[in-house]
Scaffold this active site. Structure first.
Site, PDB file in Angstrom:
ATOM      1  N   SER A 182       0.842  -1.196   0.000  1.00 60.39           N
ATOM      2  CA  SER A 182       0.000   0.000   0.000  1.00 60.39           C
ATOM      3  C   SER A 182       0.875   1.243   0.000  1.00 60.39           C
ATOM      4  O   SER A 182       1.643   1.470   0.940  1.00 60.39           O
ATOM      5  CB  SER A 182      -0.888   0.015   1.248  1.00 60.39           C
ATOM      6  OG  SER A 182      -1.380   1.329   1.447  1.00 60.39           O
TER       7      SER A 182
ATOM      8  N   HIS B 114      -1.513  -1.511  -4.022  1.00 57.47           N
ATOM      9  CA  HIS B 114      -2.756  -1.147  -3.340  1.00 57.47           C
ATOM     10  C   HIS B 114      -2.813   0.376  -3.178  1.00 57.47           C
ATOM     11  O   HIS B 114      -1.889   0.986  -2.651  1.00 57.47           O
ATOM     12  CB  HIS B 114      -2.779  -1.841  -1.973  1.00 57.47           C
ATOM     13  CG  HIS B 114      -4.046  -1.673  -1.204  1.00 57.47           C
ATOM     14  ND1 HIS B 114      -5.170  -2.440  -1.427  1.00 57.47           N
ATOM     15  CD2 HIS B 114      -4.370  -0.836  -0.195  1.00 57.47           C
ATOM     16  CE1 HIS B 114      -6.129  -2.087  -0.583  1.00 57.47           C
ATOM     17  NE2 HIS B 114      -5.670  -1.105   0.177  1.00 57.47           N
TER      18      HIS B 114
ATOM     19  N   ASP C  67      -4.969   3.491  -1.671  1.00 60.19           N
ATOM     20  CA  ASP C  67      -5.988   3.844  -0.678  1.00 60.19           C
ATOM     21  C   ASP C  67      -6.571   5.216  -0.974  1.00 60.19           C
ATOM     22  O   ASP C  67      -5.896   6.232  -0.856  1.00 60.19           O
ATOM     23  CB  ASP C  67      -5.371   3.830   0.722  1.00 60.19           C
ATOM     24  CG  ASP C  67      -5.117   2.414   1.193  1.00 60.19           C
ATOM     25  OD1 ASP C  67      -6.066   1.623   1.195  1.00 60.19           O
ATOM     26  OD2 ASP C  67      -3.966   2.101   1.542  1.00 60.19           O
TER      27      ASP C  67
ATOM     28  N   MET D  83      -9.197   8.036   0.050  1.00 63.08           N
ATOM     29  CA  MET D  83      -9.944   8.498   1.237  1.00 63.08           C
ATOM     30  C   MET D  83     -10.487   9.905   0.989  1.00 63.08           C
ATOM     31  O   MET D  83      -9.794  10.745   0.407  1.00 63.08           O
ATOM     32  CB  MET D  83      -9.015   8.530   2.449  1.00 63.08           C
ATOM     33  CG  MET D  83      -8.318   7.217   2.722  1.00 63.08           C
ATOM     34  SD  MET D  83      -7.340   7.300   4.228  1.00 63.08           S
ATOM     35  CE  MET D  83      -6.568   5.676   4.210  1.00 63.08           C
TER      36      MET D  83
ATOM     37  N   HIS E  47      -8.737   0.798  -3.423  1.00 66.35           N
ATOM     38  CA  HIS E  47      -9.607   0.620  -2.248  1.00 66.35           C
ATOM     39  C   HIS E  47     -10.290   1.958  -1.963  1.00 66.35           C
ATOM     40  O   HIS E  47      -9.647   2.913  -1.527  1.00 66.35           O
ATOM     41  CB  HIS E  47      -8.709   0.167  -1.073  1.00 66.35           C
ATOM     42  CG  HIS E  47      -9.394   0.046   0.235  1.00 66.35           C
ATOM     43  ND1 HIS E  47      -8.698  -0.110   1.424  1.00 66.35           N
ATOM     44  CD2 HIS E  47     -10.707   0.051   0.577  1.00 66.35           C
ATOM     45  CE1 HIS E  47      -9.562  -0.188   2.429  1.00 66.35           C
ATOM     46  NE2 HIS E  47     -10.777  -0.086   1.951  1.00 66.35           N
TER      47      HIS E  47
ATOM     48  N   MET F 287     -12.332   4.273   0.096  1.00 67.13           N
ATOM     49  CA  MET F 287     -12.860   4.582   1.435  1.00 67.13           C
ATOM     50  C   MET F 287     -13.541   5.942   1.346  1.00 67.13           C
ATOM     51  O   MET F 287     -13.056   6.947   1.859  1.00 67.13           O
ATOM     52  CB  MET F 287     -11.714   4.589   2.453  1.00 67.13           C
ATOM     53  CG  MET F 287     -11.215   3.192   2.785  1.00 67.13           C
ATOM     54  SD  MET F 287      -9.593   3.185   3.536  1.00 67.13           S
ATOM     55  CE  MET F 287      -8.588   3.302   2.064  1.00 67.13           C
TER      56      MET F 287
ATOM     57  N   MET G 170     -11.128  -5.761   6.530  1.00 66.62           N
ATOM     58  CA  MET G 170     -10.293  -4.754   7.199  1.00 66.62           C
ATOM     59  C   MET G 170      -9.876  -5.291   8.571  1.00 66.62           C
ATOM     60  O   MET G 170     -10.723  -5.654   9.386  1.00 66.62           O
ATOM     61  CB  MET G 170     -11.066  -3.445   7.406  1.00 66.62           C
ATOM     62  CG  MET G 170     -11.290  -2.595   6.167  1.00 66.62           C
ATOM     63  SD  MET G 170      -9.809  -2.235   5.190  1.00 66.62           S
ATOM     64  CE  MET G 170      -8.771  -1.363   6.369  1.00 66.62           C
TER      65      MET G 170
ATOM     66  N   GLY H 228      -8.442   4.368   7.579  1.00 63.98           N
ATOM     67  CA  GLY H 228      -8.167   5.801   7.700  1.00 63.98           C
ATOM     68  C   GLY H 228      -6.684   6.115   7.766  1.00 63.98           C
ATOM     69  O   GLY H 228      -6.247   7.153   7.283  1.00 63.98           O
ATOM     70  N   PHE H 229      -5.923   5.214   8.340  1.00 67.99           N
ATOM     71  CA  PHE H 229      -4.494   5.487   8.539  1.00 67.99           C
ATOM     72  C   PHE H 229      -3.671   4.216   8.388  1.00 67.99           C
ATOM     73  O   PHE H 229      -4.161   3.128   8.686  1.00 67.99           O
ATOM     74  CB  PHE H 229      -4.253   6.064   9.945  1.00 67.99           C
ATOM     75  CG  PHE H 229      -5.057   7.303  10.201  1.00 67.99           C
ATOM     76  CD1 PHE H 229      -4.623   8.548   9.765  1.00 67.99           C
ATOM     77  CD2 PHE H 229      -6.287   7.214  10.844  1.00 67.99           C
ATOM     78  CE1 PHE H 229      -5.391   9.686   9.968  1.00 67.99           C
ATOM     79  CE2 PHE H 229      -7.063   8.349  11.054  1.00 67.99           C
ATOM     80  CZ  PHE H 229      -6.610   9.594  10.619  1.00 67.99           C
ATOM     81  N   GLY H 230      -2.424   4.397   7.983  1.00 68.68           N
ATOM     82  CA  GLY H 230      -1.497   3.274   7.962  1.00 68.68           C
ATOM     83  C   GLY H 230      -0.883   3.111   9.349  1.00 68.68           C
ATOM     84  O   GLY H 230      -1.052   3.965  10.230  1.00 68.68           O
ATOM     85  N   GLY H 231      -0.187   2.013   9.528  1.00 70.31           N
ATOM     86  CA  GLY H 231       0.590   1.823  10.753  1.00 70.31           C
ATOM     87  C   GLY H 231      -0.201   1.509  12.013  1.00 70.31           C
ATOM     88  O   GLY H 231       0.291   1.713  13.120  1.00 70.31           O
TER      89      GLY H 231
ATOM     90  N   ASP I 121      -6.352  -6.331   5.033  1.00 76.31           N
ATOM     91  CA  ASP I 121      -5.748  -4.988   4.976  1.00 76.31           C
ATOM     92  C   ASP I 121      -5.690  -4.379   6.374  1.00 76.31           C
ATOM     93  O   ASP I 121      -6.729  -4.123   6.986  1.00 76.31           O
ATOM     94  CB  ASP I 121      -6.620  -4.126   4.045  1.00 76.31           C
ATOM     95  CG  ASP I 121      -6.058  -2.737   3.800  1.00 76.31           C
ATOM     96  OD1 ASP I 121      -4.980  -2.410   4.321  1.00 76.31           O
ATOM     97  OD2 ASP I 121      -6.730  -1.976   3.062  1.00 76.31           O
ATOM     98  N   GLY I 122      -4.478  -4.147   6.837  1.00 77.34           N
ATOM     99  CA  GLY I 122      -4.292  -3.447   8.107  1.00 77.34           C
ATOM    100  C   GLY I 122      -3.447  -4.236   9.097  1.00 77.34           C
ATOM    101  O   GLY I 122      -3.820  -5.334   9.504  1.00 77.34           O
ATOM    102  N   GLY I 123      -2.271  -3.677   9.419  1.00 77.60           N
ATOM    103  CA  GLY I 123      -1.426  -4.301  10.442  1.00 77.60           C
ATOM    104  C   GLY I 123      -0.768  -5.600  10.004  1.00 77.60           C
ATOM    105  O   GLY I 123      -0.397  -6.426  10.835  1.00 77.60           O
TER     106      GLY I 123
ATOM    107  N   GLY J 135       1.345  -1.750   4.250  1.00 72.27           N
ATOM    108  CA  GLY J 135       1.830  -0.396   4.018  1.00 72.27           C
ATOM    109  C   GLY J 135       3.068  -0.096   4.841  1.00 72.27           C
ATOM    110  O   GLY J 135       4.197  -0.060   4.327  1.00 72.27           O
TER     111      GLY J 135
HETATM  112  C1  DX5 Z   1      -6.017   1.697   6.038  1.00 71.81           C
HETATM  113  C2  DX5 Z   1      -5.698   1.362   4.611  1.00 71.81           C
HETATM  114  C3  DX5 Z   1      -4.601   0.406   4.461  1.00 71.81           C
HETATM  115  C4  DX5 Z   1      -3.275   0.859   5.008  1.00 71.81           C
HETATM  116  C5  DX5 Z   1      -2.630  -0.341   5.611  1.00 71.81           C
HETATM  117  O1  DX5 Z   1      -7.053   2.573   6.101  1.00 71.81           O
HETATM  118  O2  DX5 Z   1      -6.835   0.816   3.962  1.00 71.81           O
HETATM  119  O3  DX5 Z   1      -4.457  -0.070   3.141  1.00 71.81           O
HETATM  120  O4  DX5 Z   1      -2.427   1.403   4.054  1.00 71.81           O
HETATM  121  O5  DX5 Z   1      -1.492   0.086   6.231  1.00 71.81           O
HETATM  122  P1  DX5 Z   1      -0.675  -0.794   7.261  1.00 71.81           P
HETATM  123  O6  DX5 Z   1      -0.173  -1.998   6.529  1.00 71.81           O
HETATM  124  O7  DX5 Z   1       0.397   0.140   7.656  1.00 71.81           O
HETATM  125  O8  DX5 Z   1      -1.608  -1.164   8.398  1.00 71.81           O
HETATM  126 ZN    ZN Z   2      -6.495  -0.216   1.951  1.00 72.05          ZN
END
Ligand code: DX5
Ligand code: ZN
Length: 223
Positions: A8, A33, A35, A37, A66, A68, A137, A142-145, A175-177, A197
């Site tokens: 991502s 990927h 994202d 938003m 994706h 959002m 999900m 909303g956010f990475g990391g 997707d996520g973590g 990501g």
């Molecule tokens: C979150 C996004 C993800 C995000 C994942 O809202 O949809 O795609 O980039 O990031 P990581 O892998 O850092 O959790």
């Molecule tokens: Zn995503």
């Protein structure tokens, strides 16, 4: 099928997206990927069709977009035209989900539906035969990391079971973590497309991080 890795770019340096894509591809990325938003559905604003169009010019692998956003129906056409190969939409914002899925497919794009962590699997039971993929999900979007929500593991297995019962070979994306500490269990639960990501672009070496994560995912499949 094997397991696909979808880095991502949300966690990449937006001033150097082409470099980020190239590094991920050298490491073996299967998809990129993207994202999207809108600051309404999620508390963050990222990118729109013009950036996807530019990414399409430099990416060798397909773009997994994706959405959002609160009104995906309005933007499916522009993202398809910009070069998306896969588009996923959140069930939480779509009263006519069946129509939206078929509108995506009619554009020649693979159609995915996304479930937020609090959305039950039953929300997609009536479209289980229609989808090309389901995105679970494993953080609140909303956010990475962010930290992986452990309950997502059994949710992946439940979605897998739903698709199998429907006789649909659609894959489950997560997707996520996703990182080296969570990759094995999500693959074992049935996820076959992994978004990552921070684990990739938050590392000092995205090419190597992509390769390591993909190797771990493939190893989990063979165990
Ligand atoms: C979150 C996004 C993800 C995000 C994942 O809202 O949809 O795609 O980039 O990031 P990581 O892998 O850092 O959790
Ligand atoms: Zn995503």
């Amino acid at each position: 099928m094997s397991v696909l890795l979808a880095p991502s770019i949300l966690s990449a340096d937006f001033a150097h997206l082409a470099d980020a894509v190239a590094a991920a591809e050298r490491g073996g990325a299967d998809l990129i990927h993207v994202d999207v938003m809108d600051g309404h559905f999620v508390p963050n604003i990222t990118i729109g069709p013009p950036v996807v169009k530019s990414l399409k010019r430099v990416a060798k692998v397909p773009l997994d977009v994706h959405l959002m956003i609160t009104d995906p129906d309005k933007y499916i056409g522009p993202f398809a035209e910009a070069g998306a190969s896969m588009i996923s939409v959140h069930v939480e914002v779509l009263p006519h989900l069946h129509r939206t899925i078929h509108a995506i497919k009619a554009l020649g794009v693979k159609a995915g539906v996304v479930l937020n962590p609090s959305t039950p699997v039953v929300a997609i039971s009536e479209v289980a035969t229609d989808v090309d993929f389901v995105l679970v999900m494993s953080v609140n979007p909303g956010f990475g990391g962010q930290t992986f929500i452990p309950r997502s593991e059994s949710k992946v297995a439940d979605v897998r079971a739903l698709l199998e019962k429907a006789g649909n070979k659609a894959v489950v994306e997560i997707d996520g973590g996703i990182d080296m500490s969570t990759v094995t269990r999500v693959v074992k639960a049935g996820a076959r497309v992994l978004v990552a990501g921070q684990a990739i672009f938050g590392s000092g070496d995205p090419e190597r991080a992509t390769r390591d994560l993909k190797m771990a995912a493939i190893a989990a499949l063979q165990d």
